[in-house]
Design a protein around this motif. Structure first.
Motif: not given
Length: 349
Positions: A181, A192-193, A199, A288, A291
């Motif tokens: 990220d 990336y959260q 994922s 993404s 995620d």
């Protein structure tokens, strides 16, 4: 007194040197011209006939089994597809138990293909490198146990890989995802959260580990079949070890590498329990890869089959038909690649 014997006109000598023909032996066999090979009688033994029949029967049986699978999947899928309210190819939801059903495979196609591509990109170069190390670089006392360990890895059940992935791999990928990220988050594909690393990228890493032994073993066996004369000729011309591999080993083993990759891809496309253990499924396509979310054909069938109604099971079988077609297309494409260029054959290396 003249004692010579005069031959009457029209009567040939016992053996005419200028005719080029041999006298006919007793029994009526026609004469053979000088230098012409005698015809060979092909004698087919009983064992040859039995082996040819068994081989032909095995091939026909395989085709019959494949056709039976295709017919079964098509028969079960047609009924539910005719009453499906959603678009089977583009819908983003799976409500196969509703009446009428509303389901589609867009998310499953995306997740299956993306996770398999990630696995192939990671596994194939590493597997080829390991195979080259074992076959051409490692000493025998190291190469033998290393090859044995890799053979054992190919026999590990997929559920064991899945448990290892859920308990070990997922908790330790957070740092790697944060690094992605920081440097590549601007692409959106590797943003990336936070949260658990359940994922498609995690699935791809796990699948790469699973198919690594298969690709390595097949590639190693192909590299070991390279004619020693090719390698010795290259060395005699002053080639380095890498040049020998590049000019002799890799061209000879190219078709084998492609075949090994297709075997690994087949397992990646159809892997079930390991993916179901690691992935956090959802019927949304997330840009993404880091995620949580997504799904694959095999994972969806395994997770929903037990709670599905008769109609829901037919919907899952319909998705299995698409996976069956994808697998056939992948293998057919691999055969076309090998057949398109003759230099892929080891005979022309």
């Amino acid at each position: 007194m003249d004692m010579s014997i005069h031959t009457p006109p029209g009567t040939g000598a016992p053996h005419d040197q200028g005719s080029g023909a041999r006298p006919a032996p007793e029994g009526g066999t026609p004469p053979q011209q000088d230098g012409a090979p005698a015809p060979r009688r092909t004698v087919t033994h009983l064992g040859d006939r039995v082996f040819r029949g068994l081989s032909r029967g095995s091939g026909i049986t395989l085709l019959v089994i494949m056709a039976a699978i295709a017919v079964f999947l098509t028969y079960r899928a047609v009924g539910v597809l005719t009453v499906n309210e959603g678009n089977f190819l583009t819908s983003f939801q799976w409500n196969a138990n509703d009446n009428p059903p509303d389901f589609g495979i867009a998310v499953l196609v995306y997740g299956t293909i993306i996770s398999s591509i990630i696995a192939m990109v990671i596994a194939v170069p590493i597997a080829v490198g390991i195979a080259l190390f074992i076959s051409h670089y490692a000493p025998r006392r190291l190469a033998t146990p290393l090859a044995y360990v890799i053979d054992l890895l190919a026999a590990v059940p997929s559920i064991v890989y899945g448990l290892w992935g859920a308990l070990v791999l997922v908790p330790h990928l957070g740092g790697l995802y944060e690094w992605f990220d920081d440097f590549f988050g601007w692409t959106g594909v590797l943003s990336y959260q936070g949260g658990a690393a359940r994922s498609l990228f995690t699935v791809g890493i796990l699948l790469a580990i699973m198919i690594l032994p298969i690709v390595t073993n097949v590639s190693r066996e192909v590299f070991l079949q390279v004619p020693k004369m090719h390698e010795e000729a290259a060395l005699a011309l002053g080639a380095t070890r890498w040049e020998v591999i590049r000019m002799s080993v890799l061209p000879f083993g190219r078709s084998g590498i492609i075949s090994a990759s297709m075997l690994g891809l087949g397992r990646a496309l159809g892997e079930t329990m390991a993916v179901a253990t690691v992935l956090s499924p959802s019927f949304t396509i997330i840009v993404s890869l880091l995620d949580p979310g997504g799904g694959t054909f095999a994972q969806n069938i395994a997770s929903k089959f037990s709670e599905a109604s008769e109609q829901g099971r037919d919907a899952l079988i319909a998705s299995g038909l698409i996976l069956f077609v994808i697998t056939l297309l992948v293998n057919g494409g691999a055969r076309a690649i090998i057949a398109r260029r003759k230099e892929y054959s080891g005979a022309n290396a």
